[in-house]
Design an enzyme around this catalytic site. Structure first.
Site: not given
Ligand code: COA
Length: 389
Positions: A266, A322
């Protein structure tokens, strides 16, 4: 001098009071409330109002908001008819983007968005916000039936957003544990500072485009696999790996080929995403209660997390939101290609909170570029252009 930072990494593009991330410590808060606290105590409806208004609502204002949302679950007949003509193979994100932008034709009133400093028609802003958030989940669930050639399940105004979503997907009374898990998933996905889709919403909003155009731009941006589309890829990846003992070889092969591991990494977090931690615990809870085929996929995911920590931890690459969400959605019987659409359902709250913040203090986005093309040159008529060697 203008400096170019690829991906605008570290560039402040707005001021916002909506959410906060500390990527080193793995902290995410909405309006000052830690995400863990909201996930444990709040509902999607209450969290949405917190994001939109800035404060936790009173009992009366929450009840009124919930009532308004439920009164708007039902989608216009013409939108349903239009959806019947979409190709059954169409991706749910394309369906959602088209349906939301089409809704804009039924709800005029954008002329109130004329002033660069504020929107004077508070009712328009509030009504459109409610209308969009209320219709996102029903549109997604309706499409599941329509693309299979069936009539959609009618929404129920006695159910919460999460309950109604499950009800419209399955046509059955929602299981309380699954409905609570869905509600938490919606809270976790509702907002996340200035990510790509929220930035797209801000850019569109800054032109004073209608909120339907704003949310449609955001949905299109979320659909890419480097953003919201990754949750769909994760379950496919776990199925492809198949079992925990296959993980190490699989990861090494991917990394040797310079391929990404879905659900990992991320831009903001250099530790495990706090949303992934909460989802991880939810999967554990579900495994305890249900077991079954979930175990194999979950065990593969756990092993993958361990191997990736070893191979990619030094780069600050750990599970993101996710990584575990798809396992939960699969268990709810939701098809993989609908996962990103569920993300959009939740994120509509954050997008609209940012839209409202933007139009309340607006200036159109117009960044600059560093030109790297040719100097000015002569136009050569086509008859005089030599063939390229
Ligand atoms: N798998 C393998 N390597 C990864 C990785 C992943 N998922 N994510 C990051 N890395 C590596 C990069 O290859 C890079 O290595 P290098 O320094 O040797 O070149 C390093 O970690 C830094 O990554 P970078 O690509 O600069 O990060 P970014 O901030 O530009 O990209 C993402 C962030 C999310 C786009 C990226 O991590 C990614 O593609 N993840 C997979 C898709 C995903 O799950 N997206 C959902 C995000 S919520």
């Amino acid at each position: 001098m203008t400096e170019f930072l690829p991906g605008l990494e570290g560039v402040a593009a707005t001021k916002s009071a909506i959410s906060f991330i500390d990527g080193e410590k793995g902290i995410l808060s909405y309006r000052g409330y830690p995400l863990e606290t909201l996930a444990a105590n709040s509902t999607f409806e209450e969290t949405t109002l917190l994001l939109l208004e800035g404060e936790l609502p009173t009992d009366t204002s929450l009840k009124s908001f919930v009532k308004d949302l439920r009164a708007h679950y039902r989608t216009k007949y013409h939108i349903r008819e239009m959806m019947r003509h979409f190709p059954a193979t169409g991706h749910p994100m394309d369906m959602l983007q088209t349906a939301v932008s089409s809704l804009g034709m039924f709800y005029p009133g954008t002329e109130c968005l004329t002033d660069a400093n504020s929107c004077e028609d508070i009712d328009y802003v509030r009504n459109m916000t409610v209308n969009i958030i209320a219709q996102m989940a029903p549109l997604v669930a309706m499409w599941e039936h329509m693309r299979q050639g069936y009539d959609p399940v009618e929404p129920r105004s006695d159910l919460s957003v999460a309950e109604n979503l499950l009800y419209m997907f399955t046509g059955q009374e929602p299981d309380p544990l699954m409905a609570r898990i869905m509600d938490v998933c919606l809270i976790l996905h509702a907002e996340h500072t200035l990510n790509a889709s929220t930035f797209a919403a801000l850019v569109a909003g800054s032109t004073l485009a209608s909120p339907y155009a704003v949310i449609s731009a955001a949905i299109g941006t979320l659909s890419g696999p480097l953003h919201g589309g990754a949750n769909q890829m994760v379950v496919g990846m776990l199925k492809e790996i198949g079992a925990p003992d296959k993980v190490e070889a699989w990861v090494d092969h991917k990394l040797a080929n310079k391929e990404v591991i879905w659900g990992m990494g991320h831009r903001e977090y250099k530790v495990k995403d706090p949303r992934a931690k909460i989802l991880h615990k939810l999967v554990e809870k579900l495994v305890q209660e249900r077991g079954g085929h979930l175990d194999q996929m979950f065990e593969t995911a756990l092993k993958l997390e361990e191997v990736c920590a070893d191979r990619l931890g030094h780069k600050g690459v750990y599970p993101n939101v996710d990584f575990y969400s798809g396992i939960l959605y699969s268990e709810m019987g939701i098809p993989e290609d609908q996962f990103t659409a569920l993300f959009a359902v939740a994120r509509s709250a954050g997008w609209l909170a940012h839209w409202r913040e933007q139009i309340a203090n607006n200036r159109i986005y117009r960044p600059t570029q560093i030109y790297i093309g040719s100097e000015q040159r002569e136009y050569v008529p086509i008859s005089k252009r030599g063939a390229k060697p």
